[in-house]
Design an enzyme around this catalytic site. Structure first.
Site, PDB file in Angstrom:
ATOM      1  N   GLU B  65       0.830  -1.209   0.000  1.00 14.05           N
ATOM      2  CA  GLU B  65       0.000   0.000   0.000  1.00 14.05           C
ATOM      3  C   GLU B  65       0.866   1.261   0.000  1.00 14.05           C
ATOM      4  OE1 GLU B  65      -3.687  -0.034   2.072  1.00 14.05           O
ATOM      5  OE2 GLU B  65      -3.363   1.969   2.896  1.00 14.05           O
ATOM      6  N   ARG B  70       3.290  14.271  -2.006  1.00 14.56           N
ATOM      7  CA  ARG B  70       2.842  15.655  -1.834  1.00 14.56           C
ATOM      8  C   ARG B  70       3.382  16.567  -2.924  1.00 14.56           C
ATOM      9  NH1 ARG B  70       3.318  14.454   3.538  1.00 14.56           N
ATOM     10  NH2 ARG B  70       1.265  14.046   4.457  1.00 14.56           N
ATOM     11  N   TYR B 199     -12.041  -4.680  10.054  1.00 20.87           N
ATOM     12  CA  TYR B 199     -11.424  -4.153  11.273  1.00 20.87           C
ATOM     13  C   TYR B 199     -11.322  -5.274  12.293  1.00 20.87           C
ATOM     14  CZ  TYR B 199     -12.327   0.161   8.885  1.00 20.87           C
ATOM     15  OH  TYR B 199     -12.333   1.149   7.940  1.00 20.87           O
ATOM     16  N   HIS B 203     -14.553  -1.564  13.962  1.00 21.30           N
ATOM     17  CA  HIS B 203     -14.337  -0.164  13.588  1.00 21.30           C
ATOM     18  C   HIS B 203     -14.512   0.700  14.836  1.00 21.30           C
ATOM     19  CE1 HIS B 203     -14.949   3.768  11.696  1.00 21.30           C
ATOM     20  NE2 HIS B 203     -14.343   3.239  10.621  1.00 21.30           N
ATOM     21  N   THR B 483      27.024   4.697 -28.477  1.00 23.64           N
ATOM     22  CA  THR B 483      25.993   3.654 -28.411  1.00 23.64           C
ATOM     23  C   THR B 483      24.896   4.015 -27.416  1.00 23.64           C
ATOM     24  OG1 THR B 483      27.237   2.457 -26.727  1.00 23.64           O
ATOM     25  CG2 THR B 483      27.645   1.852 -28.997  1.00 23.64           C
ATOM     26  N   ASN B 485      21.949   1.673 -27.436  1.00 24.21           N
ATOM     27  CA  ASN B 485      21.145   0.466 -27.270  1.00 24.21           C
ATOM     28  C   ASN B 485      21.910  -0.683 -27.924  1.00 24.21           C
ATOM     29  OD1 ASN B 485      19.047  -1.336 -26.815  1.00 24.21           O
ATOM     30  ND2 ASN B 485      17.504  -0.159 -27.933  1.00 24.21           N
TER      31      ASN B 485
END
Lengths: 646, 646
Positions: B65, B70, B199, B203, B483, B485
């Protein structure tokens, strides 16, 4: 400084010549990008483009003329001849139009159906002759529409011989070939390439040689793309004619018609029909040997070779058109001696492509039909397009039913008596069937002294490639693993390899080992136990006639078993083991037991019941060894199976 | 007898069970045949299916997560973190919804755009959080429509924190997460996978633990697919909660939320927000070391590892969800110690796939963007579909313009000052540019002692694979073959090879050698002379900024340069050198000289003029050696070129 270099990419340099560093959107409608890689320009060009490209490249080429056969059996033979002579690489063949033989019908002996077979089933670029006199506009349009529908792309526009002596020109009718040329261009725009006939000595009915040249020019200016000439006996005749054509402004290709003298009678007949005169020096040679066919043919070959050499050496001739009279030997010999018969066995793809325009992007086929390409084409003839180089509709690859085993281009070249000699007048058990398979593999005669040169699943002797596997195949067939298709693994052989090569040179071809066979349920039970050990390496499909199907193929995906890597191209993978089409092939493969083999015997006869038993109880198995760089493990799988059974 | 065997092909055996020998037409609408081979089930399944498949297979998985950043700079860093942590193989990531941060906007810091970037540009399966309280139905529908348009497929439906103290439920409003779940199902049917919050301690605002369980059941019955829980400190807490859920009939997956303690203050803050209580035994350890960040983190990792082990050992837990707080170290360490961080560097394809549903069949890309996959996705984002596994419209592969170099997911991770240190505060000539390229290749510091860890064409250090070519690359860059690639040739290495492998195991991967570089027109002139010798072996494209283009590619066809052969599948050829898209890449490649390098310097400054000169006068060259089984000849080509120049 570098702009003078060859290969400047004109499309992009013109469209991008004002391109700065910040732009980026690239319009490329004219890009030749396509989902299926173009392997072979031949498949995408029209005949006149091929002719031009060969001429520009300085290649010499040839073409072959045939007439439609009189009987269904002769049609079977003619198709075999197409296949054999097609291998020599003609630029095209043409099929004459016989008004008396119902030429536009669906009969197997019609000009239309023979040309259709040549294009679709033999993969030959084909010109269909068409005559116009004594026919209605609607008839002619109907023939042309049908030709287009069948995938024919080239028409030789002729007047034809008037029926009866008293023929008169009709007002607004089709009185001359030029009328037909105009009609084709009016009704079909640029769809067809059109060929017309030229007469090096002038048409026998023309007022004069000069008048005939003017008629020819009319035909060309009406839209003909090239000219094939009537036969002639001296190269000077043709070269003079060509110069005369050029002098009056005919610039299209003019292809000399070559007639190798093959026999006294055929020569006389042709000369009579074409109202030509045989030069005295030829008569002088032929008359004394007129009953010696071989001598006349040798002379004819000699004469044709030296005349063709003169034509080619003139620098004015790039292609030669042969009047074959549907015979092989003389024309093939002339071509071989001229060095323009293609000896290179390499193919653009590992299977024979069809020349139907809608199939020109076809580049993937299931391996199952490898020995029955005509049946595959037949069963997929209704497919409208080949969006992924294969199945007409990628979500529904519907195969047509194969009920028409009698169709002349699908049936065995061998008559019933010959098949009985090969496959047994009387079978005594399953072992006699094993014996037939084994003899086919080894090339040894069967116990009655007959060689087995074809099988229901393969109308030809063993492929050169399969010979690589001969010893192993013999061993397993003897024990009841009745193989009908196989290929060795190949880990990067040059595309020019004479046995397994295909595609353009400079590439590398690869194969996964493949083995397909019928076998008893007892062997299948043991095989399945063995296959557990090879779970990650070998993919299998095992199915019986009822459709009971056992497989470890992930998600019914196709498995590529033949592929090639070529300079400057995308990967080509022309052959796959495809789980969905395998079930359609299964129907055909099982049916062949009955249609081609069981039906040779009386109903209720023991022989027939043996074949019926195999049909009802055996399984059709295919195995792929995915580890193509390692030694083929499929023989080990079979050995393990036999060991388990012992 | 064989019917008991596994892998019975049900689709076909059911539809064909009545099949006899004479049938043949095969309807297979439900066949999984497709034009582009399905390599990776992960790309085709929805999240809940993946979860189920992993659970059925007994695999343990994790998810991560993140919250939106900001600042724009923080967004750049977060995207790099997605790439790095994505390599560990999370089943999904999720991005929280910050109502105060304009979460549905197009700002680079919005939840929506961060989630969009994760899906499209980082290829991560992503859940976007969404809260519903204090929002209108239209706003919510608008957010969901936008999410769908951007390719997001999963929503975490939350109530969110009411704004202000005096919040009251609205009649017919979105008062609870269940209202949002219902709304999504009503308006979007089954399009989204929906996750809801659980929960383990109830909760904080619920009347009771039991009442909260009932609320959870309501959310699931309203259409949620799985549950992620709030963090907790003891495994018993979760396991009890899970049993209680099951007891009242909740059967969907329940994923424990894991919070590795990473610091004293973040812990206090989170606990305050979530109204949880930290167990006394944890407080006892932490309080004495609260100023020692490292010690707290070590303890946090230890604690998380042992709690996760208990959860996994319970047999009830198959996946773990980590609250990362946007930090890498602690979570990564926990995952590595648990052994569920993916260490296998192999990829489903040689390039990073996008997770946008419309790109799930994409399996071919031009090699040019190998180091700039996000730019490639950006420039092709408008393509509607990928019918051949690639270009949206096969006849017109239009690339979007790249003007948005400032976009946070396209721009360099390094700030201007750092780039100047790497690429030179002041350039003295073309040679100083050669020097920069050479230092990037060798990894040696430049003359001012700074390592060159990125280039305008490649924001990351040299790929492991490129290291195979290091010595040669150094030599040529020193001499002005700059070069950008390259790849070595590979002739059939196992697909499990740690450096060049990709795709499912049991396969073999191949490459043609590739080299792409900028160089002066003087070198190009010599190179073209040398290339004549290699005409049949080496394909080249040479273009300058104005679009003058020299190539020997046949018919503008793509050249496959990376391909793989796998068990039971069609050939995969994920990378091509494509002449048409090369011209779009050319624009970008030349523009990067200016946008990323020249603009570091003052206008009119000598340094800027040097880069501008190279931009205006150099050529971009690519070379492919088609003979992949032989030793790479491209170095010889370059050596020959230098020799010719001497």
């Amino acid at each position: 400084m570098v702009n003078e270099t060859q290969h400047s990419c004109s499309a992009s340099s013109s469209s991008k010549s004002d391109g700065g560093s910040s732009s980026g959107s690239e319009s490329s409608k004219d890009s030749s990008r396509c989902s299926t890689p173009v392997l072979d320009a031949d498949r995408h060009e029209r005949l006149r483009e091929k002719m031009r490209r060969r001429q520009d490249a300085g290649d010499k080429w040839f073409s072959l003329e045939f007439f439609p056969p009189r009987t269904a059996n002769a049609a079977v033979n003619l198709i075999s001849r197409f296949d054999r002579m097609g291998a020599g690489g003609p630029l095209f063949i043409d099929v004459t139009w016989h008004p008396a033989g119902d030429p536009g019908s669906d009969k197997e002996t019609s000009s239309m159906i023979i040309a259709n077979t040549a294009v679709n089933y033999c993969g030959l670029e084909t010109i269909l002759h068409m005559t116009c006199c004594n026919q209605t506009r609607d008839d002619i349009t109907g023939h042309l529409q049908k030709a287009k529908r069948l995938g024919l792309k080239n028409i030789m526009a002729l007047r034809g011989d008037p029926a009866g002596e008293e023929w008169e020109e009709e007002v607004d009718g089709f009185n001359h070939a030029v009328d037909l040329v105009k009609h084709i261009r009016n009704e079909f725009d640029d769809y067809f390439d059109i060929c017309v006939a030229g007469y090096p000595k002038g048409h026998p009915e023309a007022e004069s040689y000069e008048a005939d040249l003017r008629h020819l020019k009319e035909k060309v200016f009406a839209g003909a793309d090239f000219i094939i000439t009537q036969l002639f006996f001296r190269s000077e005749t043709f070269l003079k004619f060509m110069k005369d054509c050029q002098a009056i402004g005919i610039t299209c290709p003019i292809i000399p018609g070559i007639f190798p003298i093959q026999g006294y009678h055929s020569l006389r007949q042709l000369v009579k029909l074409s109202k030509l005169e045989v030069p005295q020096e030829i008569k002088d040679v032929i008359e004394p040997i007129k009953d010696n066919d071989a001598a006349i043919r040798n002379y004819g070959v000699e004469l044709a070779v030296s005349m063709c050499r003169e034509l080619l050496d003139s620098g004015m001739v790039h292609g030669l058109h042969f009047y074959t009279l549907n015979r092989e030997v003389a024309t093939t010999e002339v071509l071989k001696r001229l060095g323009i018969w293609k000896e290179d066995p390499r193919r653009p793809l590992p299977w024979a492509v069809s020349a139907h325009p809608k199939r020109r992007v076809e580049d993937v086929r299931p391996i199952f039909w490898a020995s029955r390409p005509k049946s595959y084409i037949y069963r997929t003839q209704e497919w409208d397009d080949f969006p992924n180089g294969r199945w007409g509709n990628s979500s529904s690859p519907a195969f047509g039913e194969l009920k028409d085993y009698y169709l002349f281009y699908l049936k065995s070249k061998s008559p019933r008596e010959e098949l009985l000699k090969m496959w047994g007048e009387e079978l005594t058990g399953e072992e006699s069937v094993f014996e037939v398979f084994t003899c086919y593999i080894t090339g040894e005669p069967n116990k009655n002294g007959h060689k087995v040169t074809c099988m229901p699943w393969n109308d030809d002797p063993l492929a050169t490639e399969t010979n690589l596997l001969k010893e192993q195949l013999e061993k397993v067939n003897r024990r009841g693993i009745l193989t009908i298709n196989s290929q060795p693994n190949i880990n990067g052989k040059p595309s020019t390899d004479p046995i397994v090569g295909w595609g353009p040179s400079g590439g590398y071809v690869f194969q996964k080992a493949y083995l397909e066979f019928f076998t008893s349920s007892e062997i299948v039970t043991a095989l399945l136990k063995v296959l557990k050990k090879y779970e990650l390496r070998v993919n299998y499909h095992i199915v019986n006639v009822k459709g009971q199907n056992i497989t470890n193929a992930p998600d019914l995906q196709p498995n590529a078993v033949t592929w090639g890597i070529f300079p400057g191209r995308e990967i080509i993978q022309p052959t796959v083991v495809d789980p969905v089409s395998f079930l359609s092939w299964k129907d055909e493969a099982f049916a062949l037991w009955i249609e081609q083999w069981a039906k040779l015997y009386e109903e209720e006869s023991p022989s027939r019941m043996i074949i019926q038993y195999i049909h009802d109880n055996y399984y059709l198995v295919n195995l792929v060894d995915n580890d193509f760089p390692l030694e083929n493990c499929l023989w080990q799988v079979v050995d393990d199976t036999f060991e388990l059974l012992n």
